[in-house]
Design a protein around this motif. Structure first.
Motif, PDB file in Angstrom:
ATOM      1  N   VAL A 143     -11.165  -1.268   5.401  1.00  0.00           N
ATOM      2  CA  VAL A 143     -10.597  -2.522   4.916  1.00  0.00           C
ATOM      3  C   VAL A 143     -10.839  -2.672   3.420  1.00  0.00           C
ATOM      4  N   VAL A 144     -12.046  -2.350   2.981  1.00  0.00           N
ATOM      5  CA  VAL A 144     -12.387  -2.436   1.554  1.00  0.00           C
ATOM      6  C   VAL A 144     -11.497  -1.507   0.739  1.00  0.00           C
ATOM      7  N   MET A 145     -11.288  -0.280   1.219  1.00  0.00           N
ATOM      8  CA  MET A 145     -10.463   0.687   0.485  1.00  0.00           C
ATOM      9  C   MET A 145      -9.002   0.239   0.416  1.00  0.00           C
ATOM     10  N   ILE A 146      -8.504  -0.340   1.493  1.00  0.00           N
ATOM     11  CA  ILE A 146      -7.120  -0.819   1.498  1.00  0.00           C
ATOM     12  C   ILE A 146      -6.949  -1.955   0.502  1.00  0.00           C
ATOM     13  N   VAL A 147      -7.884  -2.901   0.510  1.00  0.00           N
ATOM     14  CA  VAL A 147      -7.818  -4.032  -0.422  1.00  0.00           C
ATOM     15  C   VAL A 147      -7.922  -3.537  -1.867  1.00  0.00           C
ATOM     16  N   ALA A 148      -8.857  -2.617  -2.123  1.00  0.00           N
ATOM     17  CA  ALA A 148      -9.039  -2.077  -3.473  1.00  0.00           C
ATOM     18  C   ALA A 148      -7.782  -1.341  -3.942  1.00  0.00           C
ATOM     19  N   SER A 149      -7.146  -0.610  -3.025  1.00  0.00           N
ATOM     20  CA  SER A 149      -5.908   0.115  -3.376  1.00  0.00           C
ATOM     21  C   SER A 149      -4.793  -0.854  -3.740  1.00  0.00           C
ATOM     22  N   LEU A 150      -4.662  -1.925  -2.973  1.00  0.00           N
ATOM     23  CA  LEU A 150      -3.622  -2.918  -3.241  1.00  0.00           C
ATOM     24  C   LEU A 150      -3.864  -3.606  -4.576  1.00  0.00           C
ATOM     25  N   VAL A 151      -5.112  -3.943  -4.861  1.00  0.00           N
ATOM     26  CA  VAL A 151      -5.451  -4.594  -6.138  1.00  0.00           C
ATOM     27  C   VAL A 151      -5.159  -3.655  -7.304  1.00  0.00           C
ATOM     28  N   ASN A 152      -5.502  -2.372  -7.125  1.00  0.00           N
ATOM     29  CA  ASN A 152      -5.308  -1.417  -8.216  1.00  0.00           C
ATOM     30  C   ASN A 152      -3.844  -1.071  -8.450  1.00  0.00           C
ATOM     31  N   MET A 153      -2.967  -1.407  -7.506  1.00  0.00           N
ATOM     32  CA  MET A 153      -1.534  -1.231  -7.744  1.00  0.00           C
ATOM     33  C   MET A 153      -1.083  -2.095  -8.914  1.00  0.00           C
ATOM     34  N   PHE A 154      -1.754  -3.229  -9.112  1.00  0.00           N
ATOM     35  CA  PHE A 154      -1.424  -4.127 -10.212  1.00  0.00           C
ATOM     36  C   PHE A 154      -2.258  -3.826 -11.458  1.00  0.00           C
ATOM     37  N   LEU A 155      -3.504  -3.343 -11.241  1.00  0.00           N
ATOM     38  CA  LEU A 155      -4.374  -3.053 -12.383  1.00  0.00           C
ATOM     39  C   LEU A 155      -4.040  -1.714 -13.031  1.00  0.00           C
ATOM     40  N   GLY A 156      -3.757  -0.719 -12.201  1.00  0.00           N
ATOM     41  CA  GLY A 156      -3.452   0.620 -12.710  1.00  0.00           C
ATOM     42  C   GLY A 156      -4.632   1.255 -13.412  1.00  0.00           C
ATOM     43  N   ASN A 157      -5.858   0.972 -12.943  1.00  0.00           N
ATOM     44  CA  ASN A 157      -7.066   1.488 -13.574  1.00  0.00           C
ATOM     45  C   ASN A 157      -7.411   2.866 -13.011  1.00  0.00           C
ATOM     46  N   GLY A 158      -7.551   3.856 -13.914  1.00  0.00           N
ATOM     47  CA  GLY A 158      -7.817   5.223 -13.492  1.00  0.00           C
ATOM     48  C   GLY A 158      -9.167   5.392 -12.817  1.00  0.00           C
ATOM     49  N   MET A 159     -10.178   4.690 -13.317  1.00  0.00           N
ATOM     50  CA  MET A 159     -11.507   4.795 -12.726  1.00  0.00           C
ATOM     51  C   MET A 159     -11.535   4.216 -11.309  1.00  0.00           C
ATOM     52  N   VAL A 160     -10.840   3.093 -11.132  1.00  0.00           N
ATOM     53  CA  VAL A 160     -10.755   2.493  -9.802  1.00  0.00           C
ATOM     54  C   VAL A 160      -9.999   3.426  -8.860  1.00  0.00           C
ATOM     55  N   PHE A 161      -8.951   4.055  -9.381  1.00  0.00           N
ATOM     56  CA  PHE A 161      -8.163   5.004  -8.590  1.00  0.00           C
ATOM     57  C   PHE A 161      -9.040   6.143  -8.080  1.00  0.00           C
ATOM     58  N   MET A 162      -9.875   6.694  -8.977  1.00  0.00           N
ATOM     59  CA  MET A 162     -10.768   7.780  -8.588  1.00  0.00           C
ATOM     60  C   MET A 162     -11.807   7.304  -7.567  1.00  0.00           C
ATOM     61  N   ALA A 163     -12.359   6.104  -7.809  1.00  0.00           N
ATOM     62  CA  ALA A 163     -13.384   5.563  -6.909  1.00  0.00           C
ATOM     63  C   ALA A 163     -12.808   5.320  -5.512  1.00  0.00           C
ATOM     64  N   VAL A 164     -11.590   4.791  -5.467  1.00  0.00           N
ATOM     65  CA  VAL A 164     -10.951   4.515  -4.173  1.00  0.00           C
ATOM     66  C   VAL A 164     -10.719   5.816  -3.406  1.00  0.00           C
ATOM     67  N   ASN A 165     -10.221   6.837  -4.085  1.00  0.00           N
ATOM     68  CA  ASN A 165      -9.956   8.104  -3.407  1.00  0.00           C
ATOM     69  C   ASN A 165     -11.233   8.815  -2.991  1.00  0.00           C
ATOM     70  N   ALA A 166     -12.283   8.677  -3.786  1.00  0.00           N
ATOM     71  CA  ALA A 166     -13.579   9.227  -3.388  1.00  0.00           C
ATOM     72  C   ALA A 166     -14.090   8.504  -2.145  1.00  0.00           C
ATOM     73  N   GLY A 167     -13.901   7.175  -2.114  1.00  0.00           N
ATOM     74  CA  GLY A 167     -14.311   6.393  -0.958  1.00  0.00           C
ATOM     75  C   GLY A 167     -13.519   6.761   0.284  1.00  0.00           C
ATOM     76  N   ILE A 168     -12.207   6.969   0.115  1.00  0.00           N
ATOM     77  CA  ILE A 168     -11.362   7.352   1.250  1.00  0.00           C
ATOM     78  C   ILE A 168     -11.774   8.725   1.789  1.00  0.00           C
ATOM     79  N   ALA A 169     -12.030   9.672   0.882  1.00  0.00           N
ATOM     80  CA  ALA A 169     -12.456  11.013   1.312  1.00  0.00           C
ATOM     81  C   ALA A 169     -13.749  10.932   2.114  1.00  0.00           C
ATOM     82  N   LEU A 170     -14.697  10.119   1.643  1.00  0.00           N
ATOM     83  CA  LEU A 170     -15.965   9.955   2.358  1.00  0.00           C
ATOM     84  C   LEU A 170     -15.749   9.306   3.725  1.00  0.00           C
ATOM     85  N   LEU A 171     -14.906   8.283   3.762  1.00  0.00           N
ATOM     86  CA  LEU A 171     -14.617   7.604   5.031  1.00  0.00           C
ATOM     87  C   LEU A 171     -13.955   8.546   6.029  1.00  0.00           C
ATOM     88  N   MET A 172     -13.048   9.391   5.564  1.00  0.00           N
ATOM     89  CA  MET A 172     -12.358  10.301   6.470  1.00  0.00           C
ATOM     90  C   MET A 172     -13.303  11.319   7.090  1.00  0.00           C
TER      91      MET A 172
END
Length: 219
Positions: A143-172
């Motif tokens: 849920v946290v990763m989904i919310v963060a991804s949706l928020v970053n669609m508007f922010l377009g922050n590269g660091m957040v993008f990397m953090a979200v994908n690292a979090g998703i990889a760990l969750l998977m």
């Protein structure tokens, strides 16, 4: 009483082995079909809007597949779902393929995903450990990763993008252990639903790793 217990245990083992065999056979077939559809979408050169449309269509087919999993039509729906999911990757894969060493990058991400998936699955299968305790953490993290991804669609922050994908990889990685353990310990008895879960684990891990590995060559 001991003979009855032994008979029940053997029947349970046979049932689990049959479930595992059907699940991994179907998983390998759906992954291959998904890859074929992704290749066709790359060759056609689908655009971002088409990719989004296919993703949304795949989400609809996911719910249909889960609903039809107990019936004979479940096989048809799971191939429709995984085919559409694979096709939706066409635009993203073309993006990375056009980077320096792009094809190699995609194959490396696929190879790493396969190694992680097989290793974690083998661990869960051989140890037969119950990873049900991860359920709350995994779904809260998702849920946290989904919310963060949706928020970053508007922010377009590269660091957040990397953090979200690292979090998703760990969750998977956690979901692979959790979903495999559910099959081994009888928590999931329908091989179509089991295949859907493992397919999504593999797919999301691959996408997350590809994003992480590709960001260094992405402008």
């Amino acid at each position: 009483m001991n003979q009855q217990t032994l008979h029940t245990s053997r029947a349970s083992t046979i049932e689990v082995n049959s479930m595992l065999r059907n699940t991994y056979m179907l998983l390998s077939m759906t992954l291959a079909f998904s890859a074929l559809c992704a290749g066709i979408a790359m060759a056609v050169g689908i655009g971002p809007l088409m990719s989004i449309g296919l993703s949304l269509g795949g989400l609809v087919l996911l719910f249909v597949t889960l609903k039809k999993a107990e019936g004979a039509s479940g096989i048809f729906w799971i191939f429709a779902f995984t085919g559409m999911e694979g096709a939706s990757l066409g635009y993203m894969l073309n993006h990375y393929a056009n980077l320096a060493n792009g094809p190699s990058l995609i194959m490396q991400a696929l190879g790493l995903t396969s190694v992680i998936f097989v290793s974690l699955s083998a661990y869960a299968l051989t140890t037969k450990k119950d990873f049900s305790f991860l359920r709350g953490f995994l779904f809260a993290g998702l849920v946290v990763m989904i919310v963060a991804s949706l928020v970053n669609m508007f922010l377009g922050n590269g660091m957040v993008f990397m953090a979200v994908n690292a979090g998703i990889a760990l969750l998977m990685t956690g979901f692979i252990l959790y979903d495999t353990s559910r099959i081994v310990n009888g928590g999931e008895t329908n091989y179509i639903r089991a295949t859907v879960s493992l397919y999504l684990d593999f797919l999301n891990l691959f996408i997350a790793l590809l994003h992480l590995m590709g960001i260094g060559g992405d402008d």
